[in-house]
Enzyme design. Structure first.
Site, PDB file in Angstrom:
ATOM      1  N   GLU A 432       6.307  25.946  19.638  1.00 15.57           N
ATOM      2  CA  GLU A 432       7.736  26.150  19.387  1.00 15.57           C
ATOM      3  C   GLU A 432       8.615  25.788  20.573  1.00 15.57           C
ATOM      4  OE1 GLU A 432       8.267  30.071  17.670  1.00 15.57           O
ATOM      5  OE2 GLU A 432       7.549  29.311  15.760  1.00 15.57           O
ATOM      6  N   GLU A 504      -0.623  28.634  12.250  1.00 13.72           N
ATOM      7  CA  GLU A 504      -0.351  30.061  12.046  1.00 13.72           C
ATOM      8  C   GLU A 504      -0.134  30.256  10.559  1.00 13.72           C
ATOM      9  OE1 GLU A 504       2.872  31.609  14.489  1.00 13.72           O
ATOM     10  OE2 GLU A 504       2.220  30.344  16.136  1.00 13.72           O
TER      11      GLU A 504
HETATM   12  C1  GAL Z   1       5.687  32.222  15.147  1.00 14.97           C
HETATM   13  C2  GAL Z   1       5.342  32.073  16.597  1.00 14.97           C
HETATM   14  C3  GAL Z   1       4.382  33.145  17.045  1.00 14.97           C
HETATM   15  C4  GAL Z   1       4.859  34.489  16.597  1.00 14.97           C
HETATM   16  C5  GAL Z   1       5.057  34.499  15.116  1.00 14.97           C
HETATM   17  C6  GAL Z   1       5.647  35.797  14.610  1.00 14.97           C
HETATM   18  O1  GAL Z   1       6.820  31.493  14.843  1.00 14.97           O
HETATM   19  O2  GAL Z   1       4.777  30.835  16.854  1.00 14.97           O
HETATM   20  O3  GAL Z   1       4.276  33.106  18.427  1.00 14.97           O
HETATM   21  O4  GAL Z   1       6.048  34.781  17.216  1.00 14.97           O
HETATM   22  O5  GAL Z   1       5.991  33.510  14.776  1.00 14.97           O
HETATM   23  O6  GAL Z   1       4.828  36.870  14.773  1.00 14.97           O
END
Ligand code: GAL
Length: 986
Positions: A432, A504
């Site tokens: 990010e 993620e």
């Molecule tokens: C994503 C980010 C993670 C964490 C997650 C929310 O956007 O890459 O580091 O913040 O959201 O828990």
């Protein structure tokens, strides 16, 4: 103290440091460490609010009286200094790069170390594994250097600055530096020397950096272990040896910086069977030992291949995080993580969003985990500045020429440190930070430096204004939290594609995640979908001792009074801060079980077992225990040990299944491990499948015929029905029972309520706003008509009513028919009509308050884990016996929990309930209001009753705390429904 302001200059990143090198600890010729770990409790420490107030503590004659002691490694916030702070995106300081606040907390460290006459003759290096955020180093009063990049090592050659005898090492650590803009990771912000410090004693001539590659010729079944020496001090004679356990496979001199070993019929490395060879790089006075896993990584036709075979990454995102020590983790802590991961079938780790401890990749290679190794870069806070946006300022640092070197430096540091670890499959440019020329350049550098691995970066989806982006160096199409619809759309598009990965997904915050199986179906459906990494491995919290009631206190954002903070957004792991598994871990574990079964032919009892592993035949790995149960009673069980199925293939087994079983007959196959692995034991349970053998049909709910006839009387408020043992009162305005008394004993402590609300889960954080707008949290019943009559001693009540909140129109209109017999049995049939302009309902059902002593619970339904319509991968249908407190899942931030889905019948204390169709239930000592109002589990106060919710349905939990909206199929959004239940009191 006056310092040269390297810390506000992104073009001076390191002063006096050595070139980057791969991570190792050098050994002497007896293979003993040529190094001393300086970590320990004997460091002196002074904490100062800013640089100016720091005394010249590095000087030899400094009076250290005022200094205390501090253990290294540590984070000073965990030891009572400074301010604990958890923030995700927003920077904890004004956005004014490269400048940082003048009130920039400082930690001054002093450590004395002894050097013997023999050691004094060696080259001496100070190796810092990790310091947050930047630091200045002095030896015996003389400046040695400066460095930054918190999660990457820094090395200083201190030869000539030390003396035989006692030496003074002084380190000044600053909380913020220009690099902090690139370290905006979603975590508690911690400072200090948080990883080990080593003092290395090396011969004058030694190897500094080397690269190992392992190309494989699959046709000829041979591999090459190639060693390249990149840097050496002096010009040492170098020889290499390759060992296979205790067998020396080859020995050769390094010529032109190169050595190479052919390996015939190599045992290839993969995460399922992580076999490694041992490489020894020898100079006359030193040995470097490198474990080598022979494996290849490439992409063919849009599919990620390891050793030419398609693989699926069943991964997690991992931070170095401990509730007791913050960012400091020991090898034991990490091994604990890895062991729980292995036990849960997890095969991959993304080191979010920085290089984890330098020895973690070694452990991953040794114990079998694929890695996405990420550089120490995250700068999403640039999007939240005034007037900022994800389209615009988000990409600030990856475009700013003054940060170009810094971005490249961070990427190089991460790649060079871990490049000899076979576990690393992907490099990742960070997280990010948007996209722009700096990232492109860093990406090109990686592909050029290491063509043997794949390159990952998710934040490429941003196109900086006026810049034609080049993403050709990125090997995979990476997304986070893409919905199942988006993934289908990606694969529906014609043409060549990069492999798809979810770096993620399945946001594991609180009660959830509820969308695992939907994603797993896609991962297995699309060859090009190489898998995903759950966000995230562990809850982040700080341990604050025990509350008065004896409960442990874990704190999250805001609990230390900091600003800004992001509340409990750091509590989103598959394990609690102290690593007790969340229910979500059990879900993930069974969703990624190594075998999946399909009941192919019910009559003949043919079951197909699919081997979901990528490399292992199940033959030597798995045996099955099967059991057939009817209403929880075991009919048959047995073992199947003789299985054989190659990876990605299947085998059929045949079991004699009951021809015409009664209701609730189930076959369960549980998979166990046949042999001991490095981290798991024989007999370890790997997962299960369950199949219903009886047909799913509606049950006719009937009241018992006998029982002493009831008499019915009426007041303006209630209908009263009674006989010598039963005394019930039905509220004409409430549309439910106000009093239920049997044999002189009150069966309830408060009126029975129609209920649509639940204590919002973390995943409800968005939808709860609509729920509250709709008034679901405060709805009341309005009865329009209520009639009762008695026939042959049985009372029938019909009731028309609605549910609505103050100032809002009704969202539900209902018609209920109740029948009550002389035994006190209650049957209810309710028809509901929902106003579809309202949001979907959290749940719909009846809520009972039972006396506190009614603690015993038996249920026939999905257990033993909490289960919802979209979260029952870890659960199976059986008859479970438990007690009320055991049903409570003690999320650190309290919320809806402990429901059980797909129940046919339940008993809580004296209350029995059964449904014409499966229903959900929960029993808790806490009210919904209490679960919603309290911020921490240790603040919860029991209500004094047992609150039992029987629900027609409850909406799923999903993963919308960060992931997509709850999928439509898991919402309670029917416009009409019919529900029948039978309740009995003992
Ligand atoms: C994503 C980010 C993670 C964490 C997650 C929310 O956007 O890459 O580091 O913040 O959201 O828990």
């Amino acid at each position: 103290m006056i310092l040269e302001k390297f810390y506000e200059n992104p073009e001076i990143l390191h002063v006096g440091t050595e070139e980057n090198r791969c991570y190792y600890v050098p050994l002497d010729v007896q293979e003993k460490e040529n190094a001393r770990n300086l970590s320990g409790i004997d460091w002196k420490f002074g904490y100062y609010p800013n640089v100016e107030s720091v005394p010249e503590f590095y000087k030899k004659d400094f009076d250290e009286e005022a200094f205390g002691r501090l253990e290294v490694p540590s984070c000073w916030q965990m030891l009572g200094f400074d301010q604990k702070q958890y923030t995700n995106i927003r920077y904890p300081f004004p956005f004014d790069p490269p400048f940082v606040p003048d009130e920039n907390p400082c930690g001054a460290y002093i450590k004395y170390f002894d050097i013997s006459a023999a050691e004094a003759k060696k080259e001496q290096y100070l190796y810092f594994e990790g310091v947050d955020s930047c630091f200045y180093v002095w030896i015996n009063g003389k400046f040695v250097g400066y460095s930054q990049v918190s999660h990457s090592p820094s090395e200083f050659n201190i030869t000539g600055k030390t003396k035989t005898g006692m030496n003074k090492l002084a380190v000044l650590v600053l909380k913020w530096c220009d690099g902090s803009y690139l370290e905006d990771q979603d975590k508690f912000r911690m400072s200090g020397i948080f990883r080990d410090v080593h003092l290395l004693f090396r011969p004058a001539e030694h190897v500094r950096d080397y690269t190992v590659a392992t190309p494989v010729d699959f046709e000829k079944n041979r591999a090459e272990v190639e060693v390249r020496i990149n840097e050496a001090a002096g010009n040492p004679r170098i020889t290499c040896e390759l060992w296979d356990k205790d067998n020396l496979l080859g020995e050769c001199a390094v010529e032109d910086g190169k050595a190479s070993f052919p390996v015939e019929a190599p045992v290839l490395w993969n995460a399922e069977e992580p076999y490694q060879y041992i490489l020894k790089i020898k100079t006359p006075e030193e040995i470097l030992i490198q474990r080598v896993g022979i494996r290849t990584v490439n992409i063919k036709d849009g599919v990620v291949l390891i050793n030419n075979r398609p693989v699926k990454f069943k991964g997690v995102n991992r931070h170095d995080s401990s509730p007791y020590t913050g960012a400091v983790v020991s090898r034991m802590d990490a091994m604990f993580d890895l062991r729980i991961m292995k036990e849960a079938n997890i095969n991959a780790i993304r080191t979010s969003h920085y290089p984890n401890a330098p020895w973690l990749p070694e452990l991953c290679s040794e114990y079998g985990f694929y890695m996405i190794a990420e550089a120490d870069i995250e700068s999403h806070g640039a999007a939240t500045i005034y007037g900022g946006s994800t389209e615009g300022t988000f990409s600030y640092f990856v475009q700013d020429p003054s940060y170009k070197m810094a971005i490249l430096d961070r990427v190089q540091r991460s790649v060079i440190r871990d490049k000899n670890q076979c576990g690393v499959i992907f490099w990742s440019l960070g997280n990010e930070s948007g996209f722009g020329t700096n990232m492109e350049e860093a990406g090109r550098w990686v592909k050029n430096y290491d063509p043997t691995r794949l390159l990952h970066y998710e934040s490429v989806h941003f196109q900086p204004e006026g810049h034609e982006k080049d993403e050709s160096m990125l090997d995979v199409e990476s997304h986070m939290y893409a919905s199942t619809q988006q993934i289908d759309a990606y694969f529906a598009e014609p043409g060549e594609k990069k492999p798809f990965v979810q770096c993620e997904f399945i946001h594991a915050m609180g009660n959830g995640p509820g969308d695992i199986e939907d994603y797993m179906q896609q991962i297995y459906r699309y060859d090009g979908f190489c898998g995903g990494f759950v966000w995230e491995w562990c809850d982040h919290a700080t341990y604050e001792g025990r509350a008065e009631n004896g409960k442990e206190m874990f704190h999250y954002g805001g609990d230390a009074g900091e600003f800004p903070h992001d509340g409990n957004f750091c509590m989103d792991g598959l394990v609690f801060p102290d690593r007790r598994p969340h229910e979500g871990l059990y879900e993930w574990k069974n969703a990624i079980r190594p075998v999946r079964a399909e009941l192919l032919d019910r009559k003949k009892g043919v079951i197909r077992l699919y081997n979901k592993l990528d490399f292992r035949n199940i033959k030597d790995y798995i045996y099955i225990h099967y059991e057939i149960k009817e209403e929880g009673i075991l009919l048959e069980e047995g073992m199947i040990e003789d299985l054989e199925a190659a990876p990605h293939s299947f085998t059929d087994i045949t079991l004699k299944l009951p021809g015409k079983p009664k209701d609730h007959c189930y076959l369960k196959l549980t998979y166990y491990q046949k042999a001991k692995d490095k981290l798991t034991q024989i007999g370890h349970e790997l997962g299960f499948d369950q199949f219903a053998l009886s047909e799913d049909k509606d049950v006719r709910l009937t009241l018992q015929k006998n029982g002493e006839p009831l008499t019915l009387t009426e007041t303006p408020e209630v209908f009263r029905m009674e006989n010598s043992s039963v005394c019930y009162e039905f509220g004409k305005k409430q549309g439910s029972f106000l009093k239920l008394e049997k044999n002189g004993k009150a069966c309830i402590t408060a009126p029975v309520e129609w209920n649509v609300y639940r204590a919002p889960t973390d995943n409800d954080r968005n939808i709860v706003l609509s729920w509250k707008e709709a008034g679901y949290d405060r709805s009341v019943v309005k009865v329009y008509g209520c009639e009762a009559r008695v026939k042959q001693g049985t009372v029938a009540i019909t009731c028309d009513f609605s549910m609505a909140a103050v100032y809002i129109q009704p969202f539900l209109r209902l018609h209920a028919v109740w029948s009550i017999n002389g035994e006190g049995e209650i049957k209810v049939a309710v028809d509901g009509k929902r106003d579809t302009s309202f949001p979907f309902l959290p749940r719909f059902g009846l809520k009972f308050h039972l006396p506190q002593e009614e603690q015993e619970v038996t249920y026939l339904g999905y257990g033993p884990h909490e289960s919802y319509c979209d979260k029952h991968q870890a659960s199976y249908v059986d008859v479970f016996h438990t007690i009320v407190p055991q049903l409570h899942v003690d999320y650190v931030r309290p919320q809806e929990n402990g429901s059980h889905y797909n129940c046919s019948s339940i008993q809580v204390g004296g209350l029995q309930a059964s449904g014409s169709r499966p229903f959900s239930f929960s029993a808790s000592e806490y009210t919904i209001q209490e679960l919603e109002a309290k911020h921490h589990n240790y603040e919860l106060e029991p209500s004094g009753s047992v609150i039992v919710c029987t629900d027609y349905k409850q909406s799923g939990v999903g993963s919308n705390s960060c992931g997509p909206e709850l999928l439509p199929q898991y919402r309670l959004d029917e416009d009409q429904f019919h529900w029948e239940m039978l309740y009995r009191f003992e």
